[in-house]
Motif scaffolding. Sequence first.
Motif, PDB file in Angstrom:
ATOM      1  N   ILE A 290      16.907  24.228 -41.645  1.00 25.10           N
ATOM      2  CA  ILE A 290      15.341  23.455 -43.269  1.00 25.10           C
ATOM      3  C   ILE A 290      15.820  25.069 -44.250  1.00 25.10           C
ATOM      4  N   MET A 291      15.797  26.362 -44.207  1.00 28.00           N
ATOM      5  CA  MET A 291      16.331  26.755 -44.790  1.00 28.00           C
ATOM      6  C   MET A 291      17.344  26.535 -46.327  1.00 28.00           C
ATOM      7  N   LYS A 292      18.600  26.464 -45.235  1.00 23.62           N
ATOM      8  CA  LYS A 292      19.596  25.873 -46.081  1.00 23.62           C
ATOM      9  C   LYS A 292      18.827  24.848 -47.306  1.00 23.62           C
ATOM     10  N   THR A 293      18.904  23.944 -46.374  1.00 27.73           N
ATOM     11  CA  THR A 293      18.233  22.174 -47.369  1.00 27.73           C
ATOM     12  C   THR A 293      17.537  22.532 -48.191  1.00 27.73           C
ATOM     13  N   CYS A 294      16.275  23.214 -48.354  1.00 26.07           N
ATOM     14  CA  CYS A 294      15.098  24.073 -49.362  1.00 26.07           C
ATOM     15  C   CYS A 294      15.953  24.626 -50.508  1.00 26.07           C
ATOM     16  N   ALA A 295      16.917  25.362 -49.884  1.00 33.40           N
ATOM     17  CA  ALA A 295      17.828  25.765 -50.771  1.00 33.40           C
ATOM     18  C   ALA A 295      18.512  25.417 -52.009  1.00 33.40           C
ATOM     19  N   GLU A 296      19.501  23.821 -50.869  1.00 28.62           N
ATOM     20  CA  GLU A 296      20.281  23.385 -51.906  1.00 28.62           C
ATOM     21  C   GLU A 296      20.149  22.158 -52.202  1.00 28.62           C
ATOM     22  N   SER A 297      18.836  21.650 -51.999  1.00 31.78           N
ATOM     23  CA  SER A 297      17.987  21.028 -52.507  1.00 31.78           C
ATOM     24  C   SER A 297      17.028  21.156 -53.800  1.00 31.78           C
ATOM     25  N   ASN A 298      16.559  21.840 -54.132  1.00 31.21           N
ATOM     26  CA  ASN A 298      15.227  22.680 -55.124  1.00 31.21           C
ATOM     27  C   ASN A 298      15.273  23.920 -54.997  1.00 31.21           C
ATOM     28  N   LEU A 299      15.796  24.299 -54.801  1.00 33.68           N
ATOM     29  CA  LEU A 299      14.903  26.008 -54.348  1.00 33.68           C
ATOM     30  C   LEU A 299      13.718  26.565 -54.156  1.00 33.68           C
ATOM     31  N   LYS A 300      13.269  25.347 -52.829  1.00 31.18           N
ATOM     32  CA  LYS A 300      11.779  25.830 -53.079  1.00 31.18           C
ATOM     33  C   LYS A 300      11.303  27.024 -52.441  1.00 31.18           C
ATOM     34  N   LYS A 301      10.296  27.171 -52.265  1.00 30.35           N
ATOM     35  CA  LYS A 301       9.597  28.248 -51.490  1.00 30.35           C
ATOM     36  C   LYS A 301       9.613  28.129 -50.629  1.00 30.35           C
ATOM     37  N   VAL A 302       9.739  29.076 -49.687  1.00 36.06           N
ATOM     38  CA  VAL A 302       9.562  28.350 -48.156  1.00 36.06           C
ATOM     39  C   VAL A 302       9.478  29.520 -47.129  1.00 36.06           C
ATOM     40  N   SER A 303       8.545  29.010 -46.019  1.00 38.86           N
ATOM     41  CA  SER A 303       7.819  30.343 -45.189  1.00 38.86           C
ATOM     42  C   SER A 303       8.081  29.427 -43.446  1.00 38.86           C
ATOM     43  N   LEU A 304       8.663  30.524 -43.103  1.00 41.89           N
ATOM     44  CA  LEU A 304       9.150  29.952 -41.410  1.00 41.89           C
ATOM     45  C   LEU A 304       8.313  30.872 -40.789  1.00 41.89           C
TER      46      LEU A 304
END
Length: 517
Positions: free
Chosen positions: A273-287
Amino acid sequence: EFCLNVIMKKRGGNAKAEIEYRAVEIEANGLKLKFPCQLFIDGEFVDAETGKTLPTVNPANEETICHVQCASVKDVDRAVGAAKRAFESGEWSKISARERGQMLYKLADLMQQHREELATIESIDSGAVYTLALKTHVGMSIETWRYFAGWCDKIQGSTIPVSHARPNRNLSFTKKEPIGVCGLITPWNYPLMMLSWKMAACLAAGNTVIIKPAQVCPLTALKFAELSVKAGIPPGVINVVTGTGSVAGQAIASHPDVRKLGFTGSTEIGQVIMKTCAESNLKKVSLELGGKSPLVVFSDCDLDKAVRLGMQSVFFNKGENCIAAGRLFVEDSIHDEFIRKVVQETKKIQIGDPLNRSTSHGPQNHLAHLKKLIEYVEIGVKEGAKLEYGGRRLDRPGYFLQPTIFSHVEDHMFIAKEESFGPIMVISRFNNGDIDGVLKRANATEYGLASGVFTKDITKALRFAERVEAGTVFVNTYNKTDVAAPFGGFKQSGFGKDLGQEALNEYLKTKCVTIEY
Ligand code: TAP
C-alpha cells in the motif's frame, strides 16, 4: 436470506429523505436483524457495476449469512467522485465544525440505540463473543465517535511570532485544514471498531471518506452506513465499498483523487500500500500493521494477576488482536509455577457459541485463518517447543481452535518470531534478574506495536518502559486501550496514530498564512 425492499425514514435533523435498499433479514440472538448487502455510494445503496458478489460466512456454524456486492475499479471511482463532490461543494463543506460535531454525536446515539443489533451482526460475521462485541467491538466504537465528535469544534491552529520585515510588521498564523478525500482499508478482527477508530477522526477533521472493509467481515460497515443516513450525514461524505483488497483496496490506494490513506492490516500488505500510495500521487499514509508484542513477567509480580492478564493478553478476542502478547518471557524462579497456573486456568475457558452468554471463547474468524493457525501449531511442535495445552481444532461445526500454550520456546524458532494472530501462548524463560538480557530479546523483532511488564518494582517497570521499542507499554495491565490515548506502532508495525488528539493530525494538513502590515 430474504431480500426485501425497505423504505427507511430518515429521521436525522431536518432531513426528510428516504433511503431505499435491499435488506437481508435474519433472526439471531433473539433479535430480528436487518442490514444492507450493497455498496454504499453517494448516500445510496447500489449494486456493483459488474453485479459480482462475495459470500460472507458465520464462523460459528460455517453457514453463509448472505452475499454482499463486490466493488470493481469503476465502483471505487464513482465513490471517490462522490466523496470529492461532497468535500468540495456539498453541504458537508458548508456546515460549521460545531454542526459537524452534532451530526457525529447523533450518529453515536444511533449506534447506541442499535448496539445489540450491531453486536449481534458483528458476532455472527466475525465470531466475536457477543458479550465482548457489545462491550468492545461496538461499545468502544460508540465511545470513539463521541470522543471525536467533541473534537470537531476544537481543531485550531496557532499564531506564531515570526521575524518582522522591517520597517513593516509581520504576523503568521496556522490553519488546520482537512486533507480532502480519504481512503480507509480495514481488517477483519474488529470490523466496526477499526472503521470507527479511523473514520471518526477522519470526519471530525472535516474530510470525506471511502472505506473498504475486510471482505470476510463487511456487514457492520454496511449497517453503520445505514445509520449514517439516519444521522443526517450528507450523501458522499461516507462511502462503503465492500469487495476485495486486490481490486477495490488497490483502486483506493492508487486513486489520484484520494489524498490520504489510513490502513490497518498486515505488514506485508502495508508495504504494498505504501508503495502504491507513493507511485500514484504521493498520498499521505498511516499504517497500523502486525505485531509480536513481548510481555515480560518478573518474579516480583502479583502472580495470580499476571496469570489472569497474561491469558487475556493472548486469548482476548480469540487471539485476533493486533496488540496480543506474541511472546511471554517469564523469569526462571516462577516459570514452572506460571505455566502450571496458566494451563490450569486455560482448561476452564468456555469455548462455544459466541451468542451464548456463558461463552468466553468463540471460533476463529474464517477458515483460511484457522488453517494457518493449525499449521503454526504444527511448526511449533516440529521445532521442539513443548505443547503444554490445546492446539487442536474442536470436533464440531465452526472454526474453533482450543486455546494453546507452548513453553520452552527458543529465540530462533518460527513461533518465537512470527505473529500467529490466534489464541496461541508462546512462553520463553529468562534468567533470574537479567533485565538487560530480557529487554534485548524483547526488542529483537522487526515489530514494535505493544509490550507489557508485570513487576511490583517501579524502577524495573520504568526501565522497561523506557527501553522497550514499542508504541504501547502496559505495566501491570494489558489491552488497556482508551479512545483518548494514542495507539500505534514502531518499526515494521507501522506509523501514525489512531485515537487521541494525535489521530486528528493524521487527517489534517497545516497551512501557514503570513501577513505583512
Ligand atoms: P491484510 O491481509 O493486510 O488485509 C487488511 C485489509 O487490506 C483488508 O481489507 C484486505 O482486503 C486489504 N488488502 C489486501 N490486499 C490489498 C492490496 N493489495 N491493496 C489494498 N488493500 C488490500 O490483513 P488481515 O489478514 O485482514 O489482518 C490481519 C493483520 O492485521 C495482522 O497482521 C494484524 O496484526 C494486523 N492488524 C493490525 C492492527 C493494528 S492497529 N496495528 C489491528 C488489527 C490487525 P481483503 O479483505 O480482500 O483481504
